[in-house]
Scaffold this motif. Structure first.
Motif, PDB file in Angstrom:
ATOM      1  N   MET A  87      43.759  33.017  23.649  1.00 30.50           N
ATOM      2  CA  MET A  87      43.033  33.809  24.634  1.00 30.50           C
ATOM      3  C   MET A  87      42.492  32.854  25.697  1.00 30.50           C
ATOM      4  N   LEU A  88      42.652  33.260  26.931  1.00 25.73           N
ATOM      5  CA  LEU A  88      42.163  32.502  28.085  1.00 25.73           C
ATOM      6  C   LEU A  88      41.188  33.387  28.847  1.00 25.73           C
ATOM      7  N   ILE A  89      40.074  32.805  29.272  1.00 32.28           N
ATOM      8  CA  ILE A  89      39.136  33.520  30.131  1.00 32.28           C
ATOM      9  C   ILE A  89      39.186  32.860  31.491  1.00 32.28           C
ATOM     10  N   ARG A  90      39.414  33.681  32.513  1.00 27.74           N
ATOM     11  CA  ARG A  90      39.547  33.163  33.872  1.00 27.74           C
ATOM     12  C   ARG A  90      38.926  34.152  34.844  1.00 27.74           C
ATOM     13  N   ASP A  91      38.699  33.685  36.077  1.00 31.21           N
ATOM     14  CA  ASP A  91      38.203  34.586  37.111  1.00 31.21           C
ATOM     15  C   ASP A  91      39.198  35.722  37.322  1.00 31.21           C
ATOM     16  N   ALA A  92      38.660  36.917  37.466  1.00 29.83           N
ATOM     17  CA  ALA A  92      39.497  38.081  37.755  1.00 29.83           C
ATOM     18  C   ALA A  92      39.919  38.044  39.218  1.00 29.83           C
ATOM     19  N   THR A  93      41.098  38.568  39.478  1.00 27.04           N
ATOM     20  CA  THR A  93      41.592  38.705  40.843  1.00 27.04           C
ATOM     21  C   THR A  93      41.761  40.189  41.143  1.00 27.04           C
ATOM     22  N   ASP A  94      41.951  40.510  42.397  1.00 28.58           N
ATOM     23  CA  ASP A  94      42.210  41.900  42.759  1.00 28.58           C
ATOM     24  C   ASP A  94      43.416  42.453  42.006  1.00 28.58           C
ATOM     25  N   ALA A  95      44.376  41.599  41.724  1.00 23.70           N
ATOM     26  CA  ALA A  95      45.581  42.030  41.003  1.00 23.70           C
ATOM     27  C   ALA A  95      45.279  42.422  39.556  1.00 23.70           C
ATOM     28  N   ASP A  96      44.132  41.991  38.997  1.00 18.88           N
ATOM     29  CA  ASP A  96      43.762  42.351  37.624  1.00 18.88           C
ATOM     30  C   ASP A  96      43.152  43.750  37.527  1.00 18.88           C
ATOM     31  N   TRP A  97      42.596  44.244  38.631  1.00 19.83           N
ATOM     32  CA  TRP A  97      41.875  45.514  38.563  1.00 19.83           C
ATOM     33  C   TRP A  97      42.730  46.659  38.013  1.00 19.83           C
ATOM     34  N   PRO A  98      43.992  46.833  38.405  1.00 19.51           N
ATOM     35  CA  PRO A  98      44.778  47.928  37.822  1.00 19.51           C
ATOM     36  C   PRO A  98      44.928  47.838  36.299  1.00 19.51           C
ATOM     37  N   ALA A  99      44.833  46.640  35.723  1.00 16.34           N
ATOM     38  CA  ALA A  99      44.882  46.495  34.265  1.00 16.34           C
ATOM     39  C   ALA A  99      43.516  46.732  33.623  1.00 16.34           C
ATOM     40  N   ILE A 100      42.440  46.467  34.348  1.00 15.83           N
ATOM     41  CA  ILE A 100      41.085  46.697  33.839  1.00 15.83           C
ATOM     42  C   ILE A 100      40.730  48.175  33.917  1.00 15.83           C
ATOM     43  N   HIS A 101      41.108  48.832  34.991  1.00 22.39           N
ATOM     44  CA  HIS A 101      40.667  50.205  35.253  1.00 22.39           C
ATOM     45  C   HIS A 101      40.943  51.188  34.109  1.00 22.39           C
ATOM     46  N   PRO A 102      42.093  51.160  33.433  1.00 23.96           N
ATOM     47  CA  PRO A 102      42.295  52.138  32.358  1.00 23.96           C
ATOM     48  C   PRO A 102      41.256  52.040  31.238  1.00 23.96           C
ATOM     49  N   PHE A 103      40.926  50.826  30.782  1.00 26.24           N
ATOM     50  CA  PHE A 103      39.920  50.758  29.718  1.00 26.24           C
ATOM     51  C   PHE A 103      38.514  50.922  30.278  1.00 26.24           C
ATOM     52  N   PHE A 104      38.275  50.495  31.510  1.00 25.83           N
ATOM     53  CA  PHE A 104      37.002  50.776  32.179  1.00 25.83           C
ATOM     54  C   PHE A 104      36.779  52.291  32.205  1.00 25.83           C
ATOM     55  N   SER A 105      37.783  53.042  32.639  1.00 26.52           N
ATOM     56  CA  SER A 105      37.670  54.502  32.728  1.00 26.52           C
ATOM     57  C   SER A 105      37.458  55.141  31.364  1.00 26.52           C
ATOM     58  N   ALA A 106      38.188  54.669  30.358  1.00 24.08           N
ATOM     59  CA  ALA A 106      38.057  55.233  29.013  1.00 24.08           C
ATOM     60  C   ALA A 106      36.666  54.978  28.433  1.00 24.08           C
TER      61      ALA A 106
END
Length: 163
Positions: A1-20
């Motif tokens: 597992m790597l932790i890194r700064d999020a980019t705008d390109a990451d938001w579409p992958a975050i949004h589904p679990f954010f929404s849930a």
């Protein structure tokens, strides 16, 4: 597992679990039904804050946002919020994100981290934050309308970074 700064390109992958997670209504008081663009403003921080992602290859496992809790004379205390994709729960993602944020805040010169609203019935989160040294300094009774438990308290939790 790597932790890194999020980019705008990451938001579409975050949004589904954010929404849930927001829709479940058990841990965040964000408005329900935030679309892709609306939700971005609630999660993707701008400087002096930052948003990070925990990834395994190209898969986003979870995310955290952090920065000053208050502006001006309160900017020496950080705050943070965390979300782990439920599909990846139980893999230590939340702990890794928590440890990352604590180290970042310490290295950035913050004197403490304050969580303003930890739902008291979110026992896994409360247990995790306590294990990382946070303490409950107060609870606002009935401040959160939980879908199963009704009105429950919100803990204010603090970690002193000066010791």
């Amino acid at each position: 597992m790597l932790i890194r700064d999020a980019t705008d390109a990451d938001w579409p992958a975050i949004h589904p679990f954010f929404s849930a997670i927001v829709a479940a209504g058990e841990s965040y008081a964000f408005p329900a039904g935030l679309g892709l663009e609306e939700g971005r403003g609630w999660w993707m921080e701008t400087p002096p804050g930052r948003t990070v992602v925990a990834v395994d290859g190209d898969t986003v496992l979870g995310s955290a946002k952090t920065g000053p809790n208050r502006p001006g004379r309160g900017a020496h205390v950080a705050t943070a919020s965390f979300m782990v994709d439920p599909v990846h729960a139980g893999r230590g993602v939340g702990r890794a994100l928590g440890e990352h944020v604590v180290e970042w805040a310490r290295a950035s010169g913050y004197r403490a981290i304050q969580f303003n609203a930890v739902v008291e019935t979110n026992e896994p989160a409360v247990r995790l934050w306590r294990s990382l040294g946070f303490r409950v300094v107060g609870t606002v009774p009935g401040a959160f309308d939980h879908p199963r438990h009704g009105y429950v308290g919100l803990h204010v939790m603090v970690l002193d970074l000066t010791t």
